[in-house]
Design a protein around this motif. Structure first.
Motif, PDB file in Angstrom:
ATOM      1  N   VAL A 113      67.597 -39.070 -36.681  1.00  0.00           N
ATOM      2  CA  VAL A 113      66.955 -37.827 -37.105  1.00  0.00           C
ATOM      3  C   VAL A 113      67.181 -36.814 -35.994  1.00  0.00           C
ATOM      4  CG1 VAL A 113      64.781 -36.719 -37.746  1.00  0.00           C
ATOM      5  CG2 VAL A 113      65.220 -39.072 -38.444  1.00  0.00           C
ATOM      6  N   ILE A 114      67.790 -35.678 -36.365  1.00  0.00           N
ATOM      7  CA  ILE A 114      68.119 -34.655 -35.367  1.00  0.00           C
ATOM      8  C   ILE A 114      67.541 -33.305 -35.765  1.00  0.00           C
ATOM      9  CG2 ILE A 114      70.235 -35.815 -34.628  1.00  0.00           C
ATOM     10  CD1 ILE A 114      71.799 -33.672 -36.255  1.00  0.00           C
ATOM     11  N   GLU A 115      67.422 -32.442 -34.766  1.00  0.00           N
ATOM     12  CA  GLU A 115      67.033 -31.059 -35.012  1.00  0.00           C
ATOM     13  C   GLU A 115      68.326 -30.259 -35.002  1.00  0.00           C
ATOM     14  OE1 GLU A 115      64.053 -28.166 -32.761  1.00  0.00           O
ATOM     15  OE2 GLU A 115      63.275 -30.213 -32.999  1.00  0.00           O
ATOM     16  N   HIS A 116      68.610 -29.553 -36.115  1.00  0.00           N
ATOM     17  CA  HIS A 116      69.879 -28.830 -36.249  1.00  0.00           C
ATOM     18  C   HIS A 116      69.643 -27.587 -37.096  1.00  0.00           C
ATOM     19  CE1 HIS A 116      74.180 -28.257 -36.518  1.00  0.00           C
ATOM     20  NE2 HIS A 116      74.127 -28.302 -37.843  1.00  0.00           N
ATOM     21  N   ASN A 117      70.147 -26.465 -36.678  1.00  0.00           N
ATOM     22  CA  ASN A 117      69.990 -25.187 -37.398  1.00  0.00           C
ATOM     23  C   ASN A 117      68.536 -24.899 -37.750  1.00  0.00           C
ATOM     24  OD1 ASN A 117      72.738 -24.803 -37.268  1.00  0.00           O
ATOM     25  ND2 ASN A 117      73.133 -25.425 -39.381  1.00  0.00           N
ATOM     26  N   GLY A 118      67.621 -25.235 -36.859  1.00  0.00           N
ATOM     27  CA  GLY A 118      66.211 -24.930 -37.070  1.00  0.00           C
ATOM     28  C   GLY A 118      65.489 -25.841 -38.044  1.00  0.00           C
ATOM     29  N   GLY A 119      66.095 -26.959 -38.435  1.00  0.00           N
ATOM     30  CA  GLY A 119      65.456 -27.883 -39.375  1.00  0.00           C
ATOM     31  C   GLY A 119      65.571 -29.322 -38.914  1.00  0.00           C
ATOM     32  N   LEU A 120      64.865 -30.208 -39.607  1.00  0.00           N
ATOM     33  CA  LEU A 120      64.937 -31.639 -39.332  1.00  0.00           C
ATOM     34  C   LEU A 120      65.912 -32.280 -40.315  1.00  0.00           C
ATOM     35  CD1 LEU A 120      61.238 -32.722 -38.775  1.00  0.00           C
ATOM     36  CD2 LEU A 120      63.040 -32.550 -37.089  1.00  0.00           C
ATOM     37  N   TRP A 121      66.883 -33.006 -39.782  1.00  0.00           N
ATOM     38  CA  TRP A 121      67.917 -33.610 -40.610  1.00  0.00           C
ATOM     39  C   TRP A 121      68.058 -35.091 -40.276  1.00  0.00           C
ATOM     40  CZ3 TRP A 121      70.462 -30.434 -44.114  1.00  0.00           C
ATOM     41  CH2 TRP A 121      70.263 -29.060 -43.940  1.00  0.00           C
ATOM     42  N   ALA A 122      68.225 -35.910 -41.308  1.00  0.00           N
ATOM     43  CA  ALA A 122      68.496 -37.339 -41.127  1.00  0.00           C
ATOM     44  C   ALA A 122      69.965 -37.586 -41.435  1.00  0.00           C
ATOM     45  CB  ALA A 122      67.625 -38.169 -42.055  1.00  0.00           C
ATOM     46  N   ALA A 123      70.631 -38.326 -40.574  1.00  0.00           N
ATOM     47  CA  ALA A 123      72.037 -38.657 -40.800  1.00  0.00           C
ATOM     48  C   ALA A 123      72.120 -39.743 -41.861  1.00  0.00           C
ATOM     49  CB  ALA A 123      72.678 -39.124 -39.506  1.00  0.00           C
ATOM     50  N   VAL A 124      72.874 -39.473 -42.932  1.00  0.00           N
ATOM     51  CA  VAL A 124      73.043 -40.427 -44.020  1.00  0.00           C
ATOM     52  C   VAL A 124      74.308 -41.252 -43.790  1.00  0.00           C
ATOM     53  CG1 VAL A 124      73.299 -40.687 -46.515  1.00  0.00           C
ATOM     54  CG2 VAL A 124      71.864 -38.871 -45.605  1.00  0.00           C
ATOM     55  N   LYS A 125      75.405 -40.562 -43.460  1.00  0.00           N
ATOM     56  CA  LYS A 125      76.687 -41.220 -43.183  1.00  0.00           C
ATOM     57  C   LYS A 125      77.305 -40.562 -41.965  1.00  0.00           C
ATOM     58  CE  LYS A 125      77.872 -41.864 -48.058  1.00  0.00           C
ATOM     59  NZ  LYS A 125      78.781 -41.418 -49.112  1.00  0.00           N
ATOM     60  N   SER A 126      78.087 -41.312 -41.224  1.00  0.00           N
ATOM     61  CA  SER A 126      78.854 -40.718 -40.127  1.00  0.00           C
ATOM     62  C   SER A 126      80.187 -41.438 -40.014  1.00  0.00           C
ATOM     63  CB  SER A 126      78.087 -40.782 -38.806  1.00  0.00           C
ATOM     64  OG  SER A 126      78.028 -42.087 -38.335  1.00  0.00           O
ATOM     65  N   VAL A 127      81.248 -40.647 -39.839  1.00  0.00           N
ATOM     66  CA  VAL A 127      82.595 -41.189 -39.713  1.00  0.00           C
ATOM     67  C   VAL A 127      83.245 -40.522 -38.507  1.00  0.00           C
ATOM     68  CG1 VAL A 127      84.849 -41.437 -40.827  1.00  0.00           C
ATOM     69  CG2 VAL A 127      82.783 -41.499 -42.209  1.00  0.00           C
ATOM     70  N   THR A 128      83.793 -41.330 -37.610  1.00  0.00           N
ATOM     71  CA  THR A 128      84.516 -40.793 -36.468  1.00  0.00           C
ATOM     72  C   THR A 128      85.950 -40.530 -36.901  1.00  0.00           C
ATOM     73  OG1 THR A 128      83.131 -42.050 -34.959  1.00  0.00           O
ATOM     74  CG2 THR A 128      85.184 -41.196 -34.073  1.00  0.00           C
ATOM     75  N   VAL A 129      86.402 -39.282 -36.725  1.00  0.00           N
ATOM     76  CA  VAL A 129      87.742 -38.879 -37.145  1.00  0.00           C
ATOM     77  C   VAL A 129      88.559 -38.550 -35.906  1.00  0.00           C
ATOM     78  CG1 VAL A 129      89.065 -37.232 -38.508  1.00  0.00           C
ATOM     79  CG2 VAL A 129      86.809 -37.955 -39.299  1.00  0.00           C
ATOM     80  N   LYS A 130      89.738 -39.156 -35.822  1.00  0.00           N
ATOM     81  CA  LYS A 130      90.648 -38.884 -34.705  1.00  0.00           C
ATOM     82  C   LYS A 130      91.927 -38.292 -35.277  1.00  0.00           C
ATOM     83  CE  LYS A 130      88.762 -42.647 -32.025  1.00  0.00           C
ATOM     84  NZ  LYS A 130      88.938 -43.981 -31.498  1.00  0.00           N
ATOM     85  N   PRO A 131      91.978 -36.957 -35.388  1.00  0.00           N
ATOM     86  CA  PRO A 131      93.181 -36.348 -35.948  1.00  0.00           C
ATOM     87  C   PRO A 131      94.367 -36.482 -34.989  1.00  0.00           C
ATOM     88  CG  PRO A 131      91.692 -34.658 -35.154  1.00  0.00           C
ATOM     89  CD  PRO A 131      90.983 -35.980 -35.002  1.00  0.00           C
ATOM     90  N   GLY A 132      95.573 -36.349 -35.523  1.00  0.00           N
ATOM     91  CA  GLY A 132      96.774 -36.450 -34.687  1.00  0.00           C
ATOM     92  C   GLY A 132      96.837 -35.350 -33.643  1.00  0.00           C
ATOM     93  N   LYS A 133      96.304 -34.194 -33.977  1.00  0.00           N
ATOM     94  CA  LYS A 133      96.330 -33.069 -33.048  1.00  0.00           C
ATOM     95  C   LYS A 133      94.893 -32.611 -32.817  1.00  0.00           C
ATOM     96  CE  LYS A 133      98.807 -28.762 -32.450  1.00  0.00           C
ATOM     97  NZ  LYS A 133      99.665 -27.768 -33.097  1.00  0.00           N
ATOM     98  N   GLY A 134      94.505 -32.406 -31.597  1.00  0.00           N
ATOM     99  CA  GLY A 134      93.146 -31.962 -31.299  1.00  0.00           C
ATOM    100  C   GLY A 134      92.249 -33.133 -30.935  1.00  0.00           C
ATOM    101  N   GLY A 135      91.023 -32.810 -30.574  1.00  0.00           N
ATOM    102  CA  GLY A 135      90.068 -33.837 -30.146  1.00  0.00           C
ATOM    103  C   GLY A 135      89.377 -34.531 -31.306  1.00  0.00           C
ATOM    104  N   ALA A 136      88.840 -35.694 -31.030  1.00  0.00           N
ATOM    105  CA  ALA A 136      88.112 -36.457 -32.041  1.00  0.00           C
ATOM    106  C   ALA A 136      86.772 -35.786 -32.335  1.00  0.00           C
ATOM    107  CB  ALA A 136      87.884 -37.875 -31.546  1.00  0.00           C
ATOM    108  N   PHE A 137      86.270 -36.016 -33.534  1.00  0.00           N
ATOM    109  CA  PHE A 137      84.961 -35.484 -33.912  1.00  0.00           C
ATOM    110  C   PHE A 137      84.244 -36.465 -34.815  1.00  0.00           C
ATOM    111  CE2 PHE A 137      88.049 -33.748 -36.914  1.00  0.00           C
ATOM    112  CZ  PHE A 137      87.477 -34.029 -38.138  1.00  0.00           C
TER     113      PHE A 137
END
Length: 187
Positions: free
Chosen positions: A13-37
């Motif tokens: 559960v995080i505070e984001h954009n002034g609201g309370l949000w629960a993470a439902v899914k998360s996927v780590t993406v490592k694109p060929g160009k640029g940093g991972a997110f």
């Protein structure tokens, strides 16, 4: 407590954009160009809206800790459901729409967990399984199918579930309150 955007996991559960949000899914993406997110699907705990957001590992977010308190369901009064704090004996009224469809599973004296943020309720957890009696069940049709088949049944609280053909009216069954589904006969 601040955490990196790459540390957000389902259930956080995080505070984001002034609201309370629960993470439902998360996927780590490592694109060929640029940093991972971290691609995270968030659900607002107040109004239920959903949001897909990218968090880089360099970003930080505020991790929120929720208080879980045990309450006992007392009674229903109009559109309100009344609960009692088992420690302080204070009463808490919640609207039926706050609890949702699962409010039909509440029984007098049932223990529930209420999620609190700054002493304000933002969620409720019912027991995962409850025992209920079957009020009505359709008769079995002989030779209906060779494979396992289910028939509709109406529970004592008015909820309709699908049950195996051997279950009859008057029997007590175990029901999953999350999926609203038959699990097995009660002992």
């Amino acid at each position: 407590m601040k955490i990196s955007g790459s540390e957000i996991r389902p259930g956080s559960v995080i505070e984001h954009n002034g609201g309370l949000w629960a993470a439902v899914k998360s996927v780590t993406v490592k694109p060929g160009k640029g940093g991972a997110f971290n691609q995270v699907e968030l659900k607002n705990l107040i109004d239920g809206t959903k949001l897909n957001e990218r968090f880089r590992s360099s970003e930080t977010v505020e991790l929120v800790t929720l208080d879980l308190k045990d309450f006992q369901f007392l009674y229903e009064e109009g559109d309100a459901l009344v609960f009692m704090d088992v420690e302080s004996y204070e009463q808490l009224e919640l609207q039926k729409d706050f609890v949702g469809d699962r409010a039909t599973f509440l029984k007098d004296g049932m223990m529930v967990s209420v999620k609190l943020y700054d002493e304000k309720p933002i969620g409720i957890s019912l027991p995962d399984q409850v025992v209920l009696a079957i009020a009505e069940a359709d008769p079995v049709v002989k030779g209906q199918t060779a494979a396992s088949s289910y028939k509709p049944a109406i529970l004592e609280n008015g909820v309709r579930v699908m049950v195996p053909p051997f279950v009859e009216a008057g029997e007590r069954i175990l029901v999953d309150t999350n999926e609203i589904a038959y699990l097995r006969r009660a002992d």
